[in-house]
Design a protein around this motif. Structure first.
Motif, mmCIF file in Angstrom:
data_model
loop_
_atom_site.group_PDB
_atom_site.id
_atom_site.type_symbol
_atom_site.label_atom_id
_atom_site.label_comp_id
_atom_site.label_asym_id
_atom_site.label_seq_id
_atom_site.Cartn_x
_atom_site.Cartn_y
_atom_site.Cartn_z
ATOM 1 N N PRO A 25 -12.182 -17.219 -6.407
ATOM 2 C CA PRO A 25 -13.411 -16.682 -5.813
ATOM 3 C C PRO A 25 -13.234 -15.237 -5.388
ATOM 4 O O PRO A 25 -12.345 -14.901 -4.612
ATOM 5 C CB PRO A 25 -13.628 -17.595 -4.592
ATOM 6 N N GLY A 26 -14.070 -14.377 -5.921
ATOM 7 C CA GLY A 26 -14.076 -12.990 -5.471
ATOM 8 C C GLY A 26 -13.077 -12.139 -6.226
ATOM 9 O O GLY A 26 -12.115 -12.601 -6.813
ATOM 10 N N PHE A 27 -13.333 -10.826 -6.211
ATOM 11 C CA PHE A 27 -12.386 -9.906 -6.821
ATOM 12 C C PHE A 27 -12.229 -8.659 -5.991
ATOM 13 O O PHE A 27 -11.466 -7.772 -6.340
ATOM 14 C CB PHE A 27 -12.851 -9.505 -8.232
ATOM 15 N N ALA A 28 -12.936 -8.590 -4.841
ATOM 16 C CA ALA A 28 -12.881 -7.356 -4.057
ATOM 17 C C ALA A 28 -11.466 -7.051 -3.580
ATOM 18 O O ALA A 28 -11.059 -5.899 -3.524
ATOM 19 C CB ALA A 28 -13.825 -7.456 -2.856
ATOM 20 N N ASP A 29 -10.693 -8.062 -3.231
ATOM 21 C CA ASP A 29 -9.376 -7.798 -2.681
ATOM 22 C C ASP A 29 -8.430 -7.180 -3.705
ATOM 23 O O ASP A 29 -7.427 -6.581 -3.342
ATOM 24 C CB ASP A 29 -8.751 -9.083 -2.131
ATOM 25 N N HIS A 30 -8.722 -7.343 -4.997
ATOM 26 C CA HIS A 30 -7.900 -6.689 -5.999
ATOM 27 C C HIS A 30 -8.287 -5.221 -6.140
ATOM 28 O O HIS A 30 -7.489 -4.417 -6.574
ATOM 29 C CB HIS A 30 -8.080 -7.371 -7.361
ATOM 30 N N ALA A 31 -9.535 -4.901 -5.794
ATOM 31 C CA ALA A 31 -10.061 -3.595 -6.152
ATOM 32 C C ALA A 31 -10.080 -2.605 -5.016
ATOM 33 O O ALA A 31 -10.196 -1.423 -5.243
ATOM 34 C CB ALA A 31 -11.492 -3.761 -6.684
ATOM 35 N N VAL A 32 -9.998 -3.072 -3.782
ATOM 36 C CA VAL A 32 -10.168 -2.163 -2.663
ATOM 37 C C VAL A 32 -8.865 -1.955 -1.918
ATOM 38 O O VAL A 32 -7.905 -2.686 -2.090
ATOM 39 C CB VAL A 32 -11.225 -2.707 -1.665
ATOM 40 N N GLY A 33 -8.882 -0.939 -1.076
ATOM 41 C CA GLY A 33 -7.764 -0.723 -0.168
ATOM 42 C C GLY A 33 -6.553 -0.151 -0.855
ATOM 43 O O GLY A 33 -6.587 0.925 -1.419
ATOM 44 N N GLY A 34 -5.483 -0.868 -0.835
ATOM 45 C CA GLY A 34 -4.234 -0.359 -1.360
ATOM 46 C C GLY A 34 -3.351 0.133 -0.229
ATOM 47 O O GLY A 34 -3.713 0.097 0.940
ATOM 48 N N PRO A 35 -2.187 0.625 -0.551
ATOM 49 C CA PRO A 35 -1.213 0.989 0.480
ATOM 50 C C PRO A 35 -1.704 2.063 1.442
ATOM 51 O O PRO A 35 -1.220 2.162 2.553
ATOM 52 C CB PRO A 35 -0.020 1.497 -0.342
ATOM 53 N N ARG A 36 -2.654 2.883 1.031
ATOM 54 C CA ARG A 36 -3.046 3.989 1.892
ATOM 55 C C ARG A 36 -4.024 3.577 2.973
ATOM 56 O O ARG A 36 -4.298 4.353 3.880
ATOM 57 C CB ARG A 36 -3.676 5.105 1.047
ATOM 58 N N GLN A 37 -4.579 2.371 2.908
ATOM 59 C CA GLN A 37 -5.587 1.980 3.887
ATOM 60 C C GLN A 37 -4.931 1.505 5.184
ATOM 61 O O GLN A 37 -4.200 0.521 5.202
ATOM 62 C CB GLN A 37 -6.481 0.871 3.313
ATOM 63 N N ASN A 38 -5.193 2.245 6.271
ATOM 64 C CA ASN A 38 -4.682 1.889 7.603
ATOM 65 C C ASN A 38 -3.153 1.788 7.629
ATOM 66 O O ASN A 38 -2.579 1.000 8.374
ATOM 67 C CB ASN A 38 -5.289 0.568 8.085
ATOM 68 N N ARG A 39 -2.504 2.583 6.806
ATOM 69 C CA ARG A 39 -1.041 2.578 6.779
ATOM 70 C C ARG A 39 -0.530 3.918 7.311
ATOM 71 O O ARG A 39 -1.276 4.808 7.669
ATOM 72 C CB ARG A 39 -0.525 2.375 5.354
ATOM 73 N N GLY A 40 0.781 4.073 7.262
ATOM 74 C CA GLY A 40 1.369 5.354 7.593
ATOM 75 C C GLY A 40 1.507 5.574 9.093
ATOM 76 O O GLY A 40 1.509 4.647 9.895
ATOM 77 N N VAL A 41 1.647 6.831 9.466
ATOM 78 C CA VAL A 41 1.918 7.203 10.847
ATOM 79 C C VAL A 41 0.693 6.991 11.713
ATOM 80 O O VAL A 41 -0.432 7.314 11.329
ATOM 81 C CB VAL A 41 2.370 8.677 10.907
ATOM 82 N N ARG A 42 0.921 6.461 12.910
ATOM 83 C CA ARG A 42 -0.147 6.227 13.868
ATOM 84 C C ARG A 42 0.172 6.997 15.141
ATOM 85 O O ARG A 42 1.291 6.904 15.658
ATOM 86 C CB ARG A 42 -0.253 4.744 14.184
ATOM 87 N N ILE A 43 -0.802 7.747 15.639
ATOM 88 C CA ILE A 43 -0.654 8.400 16.936
ATOM 89 C C ILE A 43 -1.886 8.083 17.763
ATOM 90 O O ILE A 43 -3.011 8.375 17.352
ATOM 91 C CB ILE A 43 -0.473 9.923 16.802
ATOM 92 N N ALA A 44 -1.671 7.473 18.906
ATOM 93 C CA ALA A 44 -2.768 7.165 19.818
ATOM 94 C C ALA A 44 -2.950 8.315 20.792
ATOM 95 O O ALA A 44 -1.979 8.965 21.198
ATOM 96 C CB ALA A 44 -2.467 5.872 20.577
ATOM 97 N N ILE A 45 -4.178 8.557 21.164
ATOM 98 C CA ILE A 45 -4.495 9.653 22.066
ATOM 99 C C ILE A 45 -5.506 9.168 23.097
ATOM 100 O O ILE A 45 -6.485 8.498 22.759
ATOM 101 C CB ILE A 45 -5.038 10.886 21.288
ATOM 102 N N PHE A 56 -16.338 -3.139 -6.217
ATOM 103 C CA PHE A 56 -16.711 -4.138 -7.222
ATOM 104 C C PHE A 56 -15.756 -4.225 -8.405
ATOM 105 O O PHE A 56 -16.044 -4.930 -9.371
ATOM 106 C CB PHE A 56 -18.130 -3.845 -7.725
ATOM 107 N N GLY A 57 -14.639 -3.511 -8.322
ATOM 108 C CA GLY A 57 -13.658 -3.609 -9.388
ATOM 109 C C GLY A 57 -14.237 -3.266 -10.740
ATOM 110 O O GLY A 57 -14.858 -2.225 -10.923
ATOM 111 N N ASP A 58 -14.059 -4.195 -11.690
ATOM 112 C CA ASP A 58 -14.517 -3.929 -13.055
ATOM 113 C C ASP A 58 -15.892 -4.533 -13.325
ATOM 114 O O ASP A 58 -16.263 -4.734 -14.483
ATOM 115 C CB ASP A 58 -13.498 -4.462 -14.065
#
Length: 610
Positions: free
Chosen positions: A16-36, A588-590
């Protein structure tokens, strides 16, 4: 968990569904975090990814410190509310690439069915975060007026909280809340999609602040000329413009009502009926059904009255400063995720005043409109091959006619809008069954969403934003109809409120997913523009960040405007197109659905559609 509209089959995993294959990736909400955050002592504190206090500084030094950390680490900034920080940073000439807006993301997670399995964790929001949509935090533009208990129109943060005030979070509090939100997203039933939604919503908050900071180029002299041509010279305070006085006098003569106050709906309705014009309201569509010499001047008067009240001289004095219109955009301001405004009416600019939107000398406007966005989103959501085929041309309505589904383009438009908004009478009611036969998957998707709403259940967009639950008055109506002593009136009221809420949820899944596509489009455009070299003549009124670089200046649901040095206009147009195509792939992927743009490079907004 109630059923959620998702694609029927994934071409890659046959699940069911294909959005999880098509969206996001390593760059989404990853990397350095600084709170202010601002401390109780009025200092600005920074917490690094290891949980160590990076340092503190005076508020006046915060932009310089943010700029340094942005250059060194390219972090994702974590803060309570983008509106607390972005305006001052932009004014100081500092622009950040990414953030996590705890206010907006917390509201999404608080009501999303995608995180329902988390149970109490999803409800552990701290007191310093506002209510979400399911709790009366803001109004849905699509919800039926008769069925919604009206609370605050937008978030309870229409007044942006002052950093450092009582109840403000510490920088450590922000990290704890951020970790909770990330945990909810990762443990949801669609983690990659949810990550993308939170990232896109936070990017939207940055864009809203930047749209206000840069402002929409606005020629006051052109606007004044439009007003004078339509209304006559600017009148003294408390007086109507000459043209409106003339029309009012004509209406009074035709209705034989010399003392009639046209701005009083009750008085006007009585005068119309006394003159033999049988109307139930003074609505334009109803007046046009009557052939009477008072109707034409009355409609003209009402049109000018709207222009005067919404975009007249008083509006011009208040909202246009230094040749810029700076609207107060509210990202995520409605339940579907569509934006709202808390002042200026940027989402309702009439065509009459668009001539005042003129690029600075040596600059151009790139105006882009996603053609027939919601029907295309419906086709992609449902993975309906026949409807997707109809959307492969620029004019989807014409393609539906060419396929023999309906006879005319107007019928195609009425039928599709009726299907998405739940129209059951008139031309829509007659034509929707024809759509159902031609596009069974698409119609089944919105029908299922309507049934969920009628039963009081939530529905959820492709990426994970869920609709509010019906208000207490809705449940009261359903309960009254189920009692042994229920009357016919009780039963009728219950059926009516159920149908109304079903129409809301029917449209929610499409409009909300379209809003997600638009957010990804906006974010993609912003990223591409940021990578372009600055150059060309100065547009000083746009502020230090944008005075020599292409930048977004306007957004309306499925339309945007970029103000750019003329030498970059073609590259900007290519970037806008590429971002639209990328948004389609992310969501929506492909899926074989196209998202074409009506795009123009022009000096004036008024000529964009010419």
């Amino acid at each position: 968990m109630p059923p959620t509209p998702r694609p029927a089959t994934c071409d890659r995993c046959h699940g069911p569904g294909f959005a999880d294959h098509a969206v996001g990736g390593p760059r989404q909400n990853r990397g350095v975090r600084i709170a202010i955050a601002t401390t109780s002592a009025g200092r600005v504190a920074f917490l690094d990814p290891d949980g160590d206090l990076r340092g503190e500084c005076d508020p006046a030094d915060a932009p310089r410190e943010v700029a340094r950390l942005e250059a060194e680490a390219a972090p994702r900034w974590v803060w309570r509310d983008t509106r607390e920080w972005a305006p001052a940073l932009l004014e100081a000439g500092v622009r950040v690439a990414r953030c996590h807006d705890l206010r907006l993301c917390g509201a999404i997670l608080a009501s999303s069915t995608a995180v329902a399995a988390a149970g109490p964790v999803a409800r552990e929001r701290p007191a310093w975060l506002p209510a979400g949509p399911a709790e009366g935090g803001f109004e849905s533009e699509a919800a039926p007026a008769a069925s919604v208990d009206r609370g605050p129109v937008l978030f309870d943060l229409d007044q942006v909280p002052e950093p450092g005030t009582a109840g403000s979070p510490s920088v450590a509090d922000l990290v704890v809340e951020h970790d909770r939100q990330v945990h909810l997203a990762e443990s949801s039933d669609r983690p990659t999609s949810m990550r993308l939604l939170l990232a896109a919503e936070s990017a939207g908050a940055l864009i809203a602040a930047e749209l206000h900071a840069a402002g929409l180029p606005w020629r006051r002299s052109v606007h004044e000329r439009v007003l004078e041509e339509a209304l006559g010279p600017r009148p003294p305070v408390g007086r109507k413009p000459a043209r409106m006085d003339e029309l009012a006098a004509q209406v009074r003569r035709e209705l034989e009502a010399p003392t009639l106050r046209l701005d009083s709906q009750a008085d006007l309705l009585r005068a119309l009926r006394a003159a033999g014009i049988g109307v139930d309201s003074t609505a334009k569509w109803e007046l046009r059904e009557h052939e009477h010499p008072a109707v034409a001047p009355l409609l003209a008067y009402k049109r000018l009255a709207r222009l005067l009240s919404a975009n007249g001289w008083a509006w011009l004095d208040e909202w246009v400063v230094d040749e810029r219109f700076r609207a107060d955009y509210v990202a995520g301001g409605t339940a579907t995720g569509r934006w709202a405004t808390s002042g200026g009416g940027a989402l309702q600019l009439p065509k009459a005043v668009r001539a005042a939107v003129v690029a600075d000398p040596g600059w151009s406007l790139v105006v882009a409109d996603a053609s027939q966005l919601e029907p295309r989103v419906l086709a992609a959501l449902a993975r309906d091959p026949a409807m997707a085929a109809a959307g492969r041309g620029r004019d989807m309505y014409r393609s539906i006619v060419d396929a023999g589904v309906v006879a005319t383009r107007d019928e195609a438009k009425v039928a599709l809008l009726g299907a998405m908004y739940g129209a059951t009478t008139g031309d829509s009611g007659r034509l929707v069954p024809q759509l159902a036969r031609a596009y069974p998957r698409a119609m089944a998707l919105v029908d299922r969403a309507a049934r969920d709403g009628e039963a009081g259940r939530q529905v959820t967009t492709l990426l994970g934003r869920s609709s509010p639950l019906p208000p207490p008055s809705w449940h009261a109506a359903q309960a009254a109809a189920s009692q042994p002593d229920a009357t016919v009136v009780d039963e009728r009221r219950a059926r009516s409120s159920a149908r109304d809420w079903g129409r809301f949820t029917r449209n929610f899944v499409v409009q909300g997913t379209a809003a997600e596509w638009a957010l990804c489009w906006l974010a993609g455009v912003r990223t591409r523009l940021a990578g372009m070299a600055a150059g060309g003549p100065s547009a000083a009124a746009s502020g230090r960040v944008f005075e020599r670089a292409p930048h977004l200046v306007y957004f309306l649901h499925d339309e945007l405007i970029v103000h750019t040095p003329a030498e970059h206009a073609d590259a900007v147009a290519d970037a806008v197109r590429a971002a639209a195509a990328e948004a389609g792939r992310l969501l929506f992927g492909d899926a074989p659905v196209e998202f074409p743009l009506d795009l123009a490079v022009t000096a004036s907004y008024a000529s964009a559609g010419a």
